[in-house]
Structure formats: C-alpha cells, structure tokens
Enzyme design. Structure first.
Site, PDB file in Angstrom:
ATOM      1  N   GLU A   1       0.818  -1.216   0.000  1.00 32.59           N
ATOM      2  CA  GLU A   1       0.000   0.000   0.000  1.00 32.59           C
ATOM      3  C   GLU A   1       0.850   1.264   0.000  1.00 32.59           C
ATOM      4  O   GLU A   1       0.465   2.279  -0.551  1.00 32.59           O
ATOM      5  CB  GLU A   1      -0.914  -0.010   1.226  1.00 32.59           C
ATOM      6  CG  GLU A   1      -1.861   1.169   1.288  1.00 32.59           C
ATOM      7  CD  GLU A   1      -2.957   0.972   2.314  1.00 32.59           C
ATOM      8  OE1 GLU A   1      -3.386   1.988   2.893  1.00 32.59           O
ATOM      9  OE2 GLU A   1      -3.394  -0.166   2.543  1.00 32.59           O
ATOM     10  N   LYS A   2       2.026   1.185   0.627  1.00 33.18           N
ATOM     11  CA  LYS A   2       2.885   2.368   0.740  1.00 33.18           C
ATOM     12  C   LYS A   2       4.350   1.950   0.750  1.00 33.18           C
ATOM     13  O   LYS A   2       4.666   0.778   1.037  1.00 33.18           O
ATOM     14  CB  LYS A   2       2.519   3.178   1.979  1.00 33.18           C
ATOM     15  CG  LYS A   2       2.522   2.403   3.277  1.00 33.18           C
ATOM     16  CD  LYS A   2       2.091   3.256   4.454  1.00 33.18           C
ATOM     17  CE  LYS A   2       0.613   3.344   4.626  1.00 33.18           C
ATOM     18  NZ  LYS A   2      -0.026   2.123   5.127  1.00 33.18           N
TER      19      LYS A   2
ATOM     20  N   ASP B   1      -3.175  -2.747   3.237  1.00 35.34           N
ATOM     21  CA  ASP B   1      -3.482  -2.835   4.665  1.00 35.34           C
ATOM     22  C   ASP B   1      -4.619  -3.825   4.893  1.00 35.34           C
ATOM     23  O   ASP B   1      -5.496  -3.979   4.037  1.00 35.34           O
ATOM     24  CB  ASP B   1      -3.885  -1.458   5.210  1.00 35.34           C
ATOM     25  CG  ASP B   1      -2.676  -0.571   5.514  1.00 35.34           C
ATOM     26  OD1 ASP B   1      -1.539  -1.093   5.492  1.00 35.34           O
ATOM     27  OD2 ASP B   1      -2.866   0.633   5.771  1.00 35.34           O
TER      28      ASP B   1
END
Length: 669
Positions: free
Chosen positions: A7-8, A102
């Site tokens: 996600e990041k 997540d």
C-alpha cells in the site's frame, strides 16, 4: 516472478527485508531473491468528477440532479501516474501477484481496483500484515491466502466509496443551490457520515442553550446493625408527591415533611431483603483504534488524529500492531507470543509497565483470545520487538503505555468481589444499600482508579445481615443538588459518540438493532472527518480542553437538511449493510440502487427546503429569494437570487434596488 504490491513505500521496504536476498533497489520497486516488491501511495486511482461523466455537470444546476453514473469511472491520479506505469509494467512481467494492502476494507480496495483497472488475469494471493516486525512478516509470507477470499470485503469498500459519491456529489449540490437561492454565498458540503456527526454537535449545543438547571434532593439515612453504621438511600414510590418528570424529589416542603416523618418514627427499621452475590469482572479487552483514541483523549488530552498518527509511527517502528483496527480481540495462535512480549515489557524503562509485567502470568488466557471475533485484523498490541522506551517522543511513550497496559491486563486474573444489596423499610418508606467486598483485585491492579466507577449510591462496607433483621435508625438528611447540563463534545468524545452511535439514534427499534454495529465511519476515518469539519469552518475548538462548538454555517446546513441526513439512523443502517456485505450476505448493486433512489428523493426535498432568507431586500415578486446586485449590458441592476425560477429585476438607485410602488418589474433576458 512473484510481485508484491504494498500500500505504501514503508510497508514495501519491510516486506523486502524479510524476503531472501540479495536486495537491489530500483526506481519504484525493489528486487529480492524471493520476488519483486513495489508499492502505491494510498489510492492510485481516483473517482471521476461529475464533469468527467458529462461536461454539462461542470456547472451546478438543479435540473441536472440527481447525477447517477451508469458505469463508474476511475482515473489515475496525476501525482501517481509514474508509479502506476511502473506497477502496470511489473504486473505484465509477473507470474503471480501478492496483494499487500493494509488488512482492512480500504486497504483491500486500493490494490484490487488497480488490478481490476488493468484487467489483470494472473493469480493473486493475499498477505495480511497486522504487524511489521520481522517475525510477523515472515509468518505472514508463509501463510498467504487466495485474494478471492476477500472479494466481499472489496465489494463492501466499493459500496462505501460509491455511496459516498452519490450522497456527497448530489446533496452537496442540491443544498448549496437551495442556500444560494435564499441569498447565501456559501458551499454546503453534505456527507453520509460527516453530516450526522456535525448534527450531533449542533444538537448538543442547542440542548445547552435550552438547558435550565433544576434543584432536587437526595435523601439518605444512616442505620445501625450489629454495632456497624451504614448509609442507605431513599427510594420513592410511584405515587410519591413532589417528584419531577425524571422521578427526582424536587419539592422542598415535601422533603422537609419526609425528614420529619422519618425522625418521628418510634419503631425500628426492618431489613426486608438482603442478597449477597459473588460477581466477576473479566479483563478489559485490548484496544481498537477508537478505544485508544478515547482513552488517550481522556488521560492525556490528545486529539484523535494525533493518536492515529502516533499509533501509525509505532507500527512503522515495529513496536505496535496495525493501528486502524476496529477489533478488540486477538487470534488464539498469538497467545504463544505472550512470554516474549511480557519479558520485553519487564525490561522497558517505564516503572509501571515493568512492575506490572513482572507480576503477569503468561499462562492466563483471557476472553480476548477468540478467533471467532477476528476478521482481517485484531486489537492493537505490542509486538515481539523490544522497545527502546527512552528513544520515543513523549507522545509515543504515552500511546505505547496505553497499548502495553491493555495487553498486560490480559495476564492478570479476573476481578472478583461480593456484591450485597439490601432493602430497608422505616416509617413506611423504603431505602436501599449497596456494598461490595473485593475478594481478588485481579486485572484492576493494572488500571487502579481508572476503571473504578464510583456510584452515587454506593454505601461502602455493609454489616452482615439477613432478611427480617431489625436496624436502628440513626439520622436522615437531604442533600440539595442541581441538575447539570450535558457536556460539550471534544474530538475524543465525538469519536466515542460516532462509535456508539446507537445511543443517538432517533428510532427506538433501530437503537436496539444497531447496538452491535460498530458505529458510523471507520476507525481510520473518524478523526479525519472531525478534523475536516474544523478546517472547513463548521466546528471550532474552544478553551484548553478544546470543546467543539458549531459555527453559523453548521446551523445553516443542519437546519436545511431533512432528518434522514442529520440523524444517524440511516447512516448507521448503511454501515450495518456494509458489514454484512463484507460477510457476503448483501449485494453491491442492490445497495447502490437504494442509495441512488435515496439521493434522488433528497434532491427533490432540497427544492422544498425552508431556508431563512439572507439579504437586505427580499424579492417582492416570489418572496422566496432576495435581491442581489448584478451587472448586465446596461450596467448594474438587482435580480432575484432564485433566477431563473424567478426573473424579477430592478434598476439600481444609489446602490439599492429601485422598487416601484406598482412593482413594474422587467424580465432579465
């Protein structure tokens, strides 16, 4: 090639560290011996604006509402185009994809929507990372699941996203246009969760404005039994004179007469009922994000957004598990980590945590360990990583303290006490006495006074007695009290209200139904919603305690909207549907059809909204708009704010509308 899509970037880096080497960093991805790891930046794709469906929607007009997309469109966000191209190219090269968003509804959607956007046909696995320490990541890598198992979770996220678009885009336009027609030059943003949240604060403020303090009396008496004096509280009968609407004794004359009656009685009091029951309080559960935000707000005065940001930092430092959790339970398999985590906490440079951990028993298994209560994530707890407490900021220390405290409490025994309830009759009046004797302090040793709720009518220690015993009346007294207004919300207590929204639901049948629903909004969005209401000028924080008060635009918005949008009933029901959709028992398309129908009905209501006029010169023709200065080809003139529904116009005379006695209006062309 196995491709992990995180996600990041921070999550991608931690995954890469736990894959076999060597590791080679590239522009937008990392190559390892166990596969390639790339990442997004939250939502790489954005929903289309109304004007991107049809150019005519760029201008806000009542006649275009409601706007209901037949086919939903997504566009690559401008800031993410480079990374999107990298991800797309890597997917083309991959043989297998691992979804590493997540472990929640939104995290599921933001990777899935990219895969759907490029029409990926390759197999997709799912990794659930509730913690970023090495042990947790490696364990998750060996326990990959089929991403198709989370299809319903994605549907739930899509439903929320599209419903928010339908409500936000349509009703914001509808009620902004209605307000403008009444003379306001403002934008009224309407949100499925944001609006009922704002309404809670507006209604609380009006309760405070209307509040009138009232005096009442609490009558209590001291009795003696077996040479022990104890206090009991008077209980009025249903037909007792002098009671107010809340059943409190409010008449001072009746109060005085009651005291005199009690003092004049010559017969001893009689114990008419006495029962002692052993009671047990189970360990307080570990923390969800909302619980953590409320506790941190009360204990340290922290804003919910600060708590979320700090919990996220502890997660990224591998010291705490995933922060955006709405769950307060733990997987049974993680109980085996308890000895390691407690041993780490024994060595932490915080006296209370170290002392509590030293007395904890890792063999105790509280009610928190329950696989049936776990979804994609679990309660926020410390990880197996040793914490260098001294290196943390003060805010990080305090948040880590609360997380660790809640975890340690799971390894203390249940709290056990004897509860005694006695009823005493004297002079024809009834009194009750309640007392408790603690038999085992248990987990309350960790929390102390923080969890002890001192009840107003707690009689303290009671003597041993039984039904039929006599007691000696000693004295009676009446304490004059004054009703207190409800407290103003702070950001922390408003988060609690959003989570426990059933308490504010208007419909009594729904109130029961929604008690088990996890409120409105999500753990990740509640703090953001409150922050946005403050930043957009609908709420302001006052005093050191940062009490929330509504502003003039807040009253305008809430007063203009129908109950369907300002009371949480509908929103809470929708959240219930979204939860069921995540479990596979609701249909996305059916839900969106209902949302479209709802938005259409409220757009019609907006045209009939009763909004007070704002302006010096009400329109003499329609009387529903105000005259506003405008400039035409012949210069300045005054026209009705409801144009084109009302075409009244007047010449300007000394910066005022020149309204003839006979109302000689001309039509604007």
């Amino acid at each position: 090639m196995r491709l992990y899509i995180a996600e990041k970037p921070s999550m991608a880096a931690e995954i890469a560290k736990c894959l076999p080497g060597p590791v080679s960093r590239k522009d937008g991805y990392i190559i390892t011996g166990g596969g390639v790891v790339t990442w997004g930046y939250g939502h790489i794709l954005r929903q289309a604006e109304p004007g991107e469906y049809d150019q005519k929607y760029e201008k806000w007009r009542v006649e275009d509402l409601p706007i209901i997309p037949q086919t939903w469109k997504l566009f690559v966000a401008d800031s993410c185009k480079k990374q999107f191209d990298i991800i797309k190219k890597l997917i083309e090269q991959a043989t297998e994809i691992v979804h590493a968003g997540d472990p929640d509804r939104e995290g599921q959607l933001l990777i899935d929507e990219v895969l759907d956007y490029i029409d990926n046909q390759k197999p997709v696995r799912r990794i659930l990372l509730n913690a970023l320490d090495e042990q947790s990541i490696k364990k998750a890598i060996t326990n990959l699941r089929d991403n198709q198992e989370f299809f319903n979770l994605k549907q739930s996220a899509l439903a929320r996203s599209r419903a928010d678009w339908l409500i936000g885009m349509n009703l914001s336009r509808a009620y902004t246009l209605a307000a403008q027609q009444a003379g306001y030059r403002t934008t009224l943003p309407v949100g499925r969760v944001k609006t009922p949240t704002l309404a809670l604060v507006v209604r609380r403020e009006r309760e405070l404005e209307a509040f009138k303090p009232a005096d009442y009396f609490t009558v209590k008496a001291d009795f003696q039994h077996s040479h022990v004096t104890f206090t009991a509280y008077w209980k009025p009968q249903d037909d007792q004179p002098g009671l107010d609407t809340e059943g409190r004794l409010a008449d001072p004359v009746v109060t005085k007469g009651l005291l005199e009656k009690l003092a004049a009685a010559t017969q001893p009091a009689v114990i008419v009922h006495c029962e002692t029951t052993e009671k047990k309080d189970a360990q307080r559960l570990p923390l969800s994000l909302s619980t953590l935000q409320v506790m941190a707000g009360r204990k340290f005065g922290y804003d919910p957004q600060v708590v979320l940001d700090t919990a996220q930092k502890l997660y990224e430092k591998k010291l705490a598990t995933y922060p955006r959790s709405d769950c307060e339970f733990l997987p049974e398999s993680q109980h085996t980590d308890a000895p390691v985590i407690l041993e780490n906490l024994r060595g932490v440079a915080q006296a209370e945590l170290a002392a509590w951990s030293d007395k904890a028993d890792s063999l105790i298994k509280s009610r928190a360990w329950n696989d049936k209560k776990i979804t994609a994530h679990h309660a926020i707890i410390p990880t197996v990583e040793r914490c260098n407490f001294a290196a943390l900021s003060d805010t990080e220390k305090n948040i880590y303290y609360l997380i660790a405290q809640a975890y340690i409490a799971q390894f203390y025994p249940v709290h056990v006490y004897d509860q005694t309830r006695a009823e005493i009759e004297h002079a024809g009046e009834k009194f009750t006495a309640n007392g408790r004797i603690i038999k085992k302090l248990g987990w309350k040793e960790v929390y102390g006074a923080d969890v002890e709720e001192k009840k107003e009518e707690d009689s303290g220690m009671l003597p041993a007695m039984k039904k039929g015993d006599q007691a000696q009346f000693v004295r009676a007294s009446a304490e004059k009290k004054t009703t207190k207004p409800p407290g103003r919300f702070t950001a922390a207590t408003l988060v609690a209200a959003m989570k426990e929204i059933h308490k504010y639901v208007k419909n009594p049948d729904l109130k029961k139904q929604l008690k088990d629903v996890a409120g409105i909004g999500t753990e990740a969005t509640r703090a953001t919603i409150i922050k946005e209401l403050i930043e957009r000028g609908f709420l302001r924080e006052e005093t050191k305690k940062k009490y929330l008060r509504p502003t003039e635009p807040a009253y305008l918005l809430i007063d203009a909207l129908p109950d369907e949008m300002t009371y949480p009933d509908f929103t809470a029901l929708w959240e219930s549907v979204l939860h069921r959709m995540a479990e596979g028992s609701e249909n996305l398309e059916a839900f969106l059809r209902q949302q479209a129908k709802f938005a259409a009905a409220l757009c019609v209501k907006a045209t009939q909204a009763c909004i007070p006029l704002k302006g010096e010169y009400p329109c003499p023709r329609c009387r529903r708009g105000v005259l506003q200065p405008r400039t035409g080809k012949h210069g300045k003139f005054w026209g009705c704010s409801r144009y084109p529904a009302c075409r009244a116009s007047y010449d300007d005379k000394d910066n005022r509308p020149d309204i003839p006695a006979r109302q000689n209006e001309r039509t604007v062309t």
